[in-house]
Design an enzyme around this catalytic site. Structure first.
Site, PDB file in Angstrom:
ATOM      1  CE  LYS A   1      -3.845  -2.494   0.594  1.00 24.31           C
ATOM      2  NZ  LYS A   1      -3.407  -3.899   0.754  1.00 24.31           N
TER       3      LYS A   1
HETATM    4  C1  LIG Z   1      -4.131  -5.137   0.477  1.00 25.95           C
HETATM    5  C2  LIG Z   1      -3.290  -6.328   0.443  1.00 25.95           C
HETATM    6  C3  LIG Z   1      -3.527  -7.368  -0.478  1.00 25.95           C
HETATM    7  C4  LIG Z   1      -4.696  -7.336  -1.429  1.00 25.95           C
HETATM    8  O1  LIG Z   1      -4.612  -6.303  -2.369  1.00 25.95           O
HETATM    9  P1  LIG Z   1      -5.906  -5.795  -3.137  1.00 25.95           P
HETATM   10  O2  LIG Z   1      -5.462  -4.643  -3.936  1.00 25.95           O
HETATM   11  O3  LIG Z   1      -6.905  -5.421  -2.072  1.00 25.95           O
HETATM   12  O4  LIG Z   1      -6.400  -6.933  -3.952  1.00 25.95           O
HETATM   13  C5  LIG Z   1      -2.635  -8.425  -0.512  1.00 25.95           C
HETATM   14  N1  LIG Z   1      -1.591  -8.504   0.338  1.00 25.95           N
HETATM   15  C6  LIG Z   1      -1.347  -7.540   1.249  1.00 25.95           C
HETATM   16  C7  LIG Z   1      -0.197  -7.690   2.160  1.00 25.95           C
HETATM   17  C8  LIG Z   1      -2.175  -6.416   1.316  1.00 25.95           C
HETATM   18  O5  LIG Z   1      -1.918  -5.455   2.223  1.00 25.95           O
END
Ligand SMILES: *Cc1c(COP(=O)(O)O)cnc(C)c1O
Length: 493
Positions: free
Chosen positions: A109
């Protein structure tokens, strides 16, 4: 570049889209047209992450002048990241992992949220908005912290985060409830991510509420991947990974690759799909779910059915049954027919499921989907450590497991990139259990030290620093209270 709603004929500039997050009719905003990029590969092999990011993103945020955008990018991808490469591609045996967790909060993120606040600030200036921007964020664990860090103490912005109080790892929770900054608000909710996301989306489309708080000097925005400022920066690293494969001599020019993405809200994999649409040579997009495998069923059968048990798993950031960003893909799949999307989304809301009309199921073939349960996830963490000498987090382990299933099902040996989405230390209890086959004890800082010694890997400094932080956000509320909590926080002076 203009953006339009997936549900009606709203059109806005990229600047407005950044500020508003969701379209006013409840739809998601998508580009009116997808830019095709010609990568001069030889040229890009000598460029760094920022230069590539600029090359890709100037197509999507061209309401900014180029210098402004470039400056935002330079401020985003700097020594906040613990490696100059920003998103290194790591080869282990025949596996290629793109590590997306080298930012401030140790999950992917950070890739977009390092940039987004700078874009938002410029957007606010350009639109001459005097109102305070309120970032409402529902999180399954990682977005919350990344957004809090990104927006803390930024003038003219408040950030409010809702996380499932029993649905995140202890480290994830600690990261959020110790958040500093005058403008940060964090609430646990008795409910899961879907409940939080639904409540937040309803507030965005509540015209009366938005008018009421406008009078008090506030405007809402989102740091979830429904916002284009979250989504489009994620396209960059797929191109970057491709260029790195070329640089390493692993593929030749124009060779096709596969991409595996551990998926929850369908944001990260949608970014890969968009990279493909822009011209990146991608053969298959491999969608990896945990036991909440609603996307697996949908991508195989064309029916999305959220009427099922919700499981709390050891890959909590993917514990999601209503994947928001799927709407953007569906819009594409249906030939951009807003009416179909309106109907489909109405079905999902009222009946809990929808069926994609048969004649629109062709583009599902771009995807392969499968899932891994917790036992398989533990196994894969252990397997990767013993066989590759590589420590991975549970989300990445889900991706690895599904990739193996893909290979077994298809025999396809196309070079494949696995998105590695978090540091294993963010989920230390599960990783410890997988590696030692022992039940983890409660003290996660001690567990981290033990794991570090056992695996000869270092504990990220963000985890070590967490130990001495004070808890500043204790509130846990019912999901029905979300509206009132926001309303109270945004009381006029
Ligand atoms: C948010 C997240 C995901 C999933 O990603 P999306 O964009 O919601 O599909 C997978 N792994 C981790 C560690 C995340 O923080």
């Amino acid at each position: 570049m203009e953006y339009k709603s997936t549900r009606g004929n709203i059109r806005v500039t990229s600047i407005k889209a950044l500020i508003e997050g969701l379209a006013a009719d409840g739809g998601l905003l998508v580009p009116v047209e997808f830019p095709k990029v010609e990568l001069n590969l030889k040229e890009f092999m000598n460029k760094n992450y920022n230069e590539l990011a600029f090359f890709i993103l100037k197509n999507y945020f061209n309401d900014f002048d180029e210098n402004t955008l470039l400056n935002c990018i330079i401020k985003a991808y700097d020594d906040k990241f613990d490696t100059k490469e920003i998103a290194p591609l790591v080869k282990k045996d025949k596996f290629y992992f793109i590590e997306l967790f080298h930012g401030k909060t140790l999950a992917f993120k950070d890739m977009a949220l390092s940039l987004f606040p700078h874009l938002l600030k410029e957007a606010k200036l350009k639109e001459n908005i005097k109102k305070e921007i309120v970032i409402l964020t529902a999180t399954s664990g990682d977005t919350g912290k990344a957004a809090l860090e990104a927006f803390k103490d930024i003038e003219g912005v408040k950030i409010i985060v809702f996380y499932p109080s029993k649905g995140v790892s202890n480290i994830q929770k600690l990261q959020m409830i110790t958040q500093e900054g005058e403008n940060t608000y964090v609430f646990g909710i008795n409910g899961n991510f879907d409940d939080a996301q639904r409540a937040v989306k309803e507030i965005f489309s509540d015209v009366q509420f938005n008018e009421k708080i406008a009078k008090r000097g506030y405007v809402l925005s989102s740091a979830n991947s429904i916002n284009i400022g979250r989504l489009f920066p994620q396209i960059v690293y797929y191109f970057y990974a491709y260029i790195n494969l070329l640089k390493m001599g692993e593929i030749s020019e124009d060779e096709y690759i596969n991409i595996v993405v551990p998926t929850g809200n369908f944001g990260n994999i949608l970014a890969a799909y968009y990279a493909k649409k822009m011209g990146l040579k991608v053969k298959k997009l491999i969608c990896a779910s945990n036991k909440n495998n609603v996307l697996y069923d949908f991508l195989r059968e064309g029916v999305y059915d959220a009427r099922r048990n919700f499981y709390t798993t050891i890959s909590p950031s993917m514990d999601i049954l209503v994947s928001s960003n799927l709407e953007r893909f569906l819009y594409d799949a249906c030939g951009e027919d807003e009416e179909i999307i309106r109907n489909i989304m109405k079905d999902l809301k009222e009946l809990g499921y929808f069926s994609l009309p048969e004649n629109y199921r062709d583009s599902l073939k771009d995807f392969y989907a499968n899932f891994a349960d917790d036992d398989e996830t533990y196994f894969e963490i252990r397997w990767a450590f013993l066989n590759l000498g590589y420590l991975i987090d549970p989300h990445t382990a889900v991706a690895l497991n599904v990739y193996k299933k893909y290979q077994k099902d298809t025999g396809d040996d196309t070079k494949t990139i696995i998105a590695s989405t978090a540091s294993p230390y963010k989920f230390v209890s599960s990783v410890y259990k997988a590696i030692t086959l022992k039940e983890p004890y409660a003290d996660e800082f001690k567990l981290s030290e033990e794991l570090s010694k056992l695996t000869n890997t270092s504990i990220p400094k963000q985890i070590i620093e967490l130990k001495n932080k004070r808890i500043l956000h204790n509130d846990v509320i019912d999901k029905e209270e979300i509206y009132n909590v926001i309303n109270d926080l945004l009381k006029g002076d």
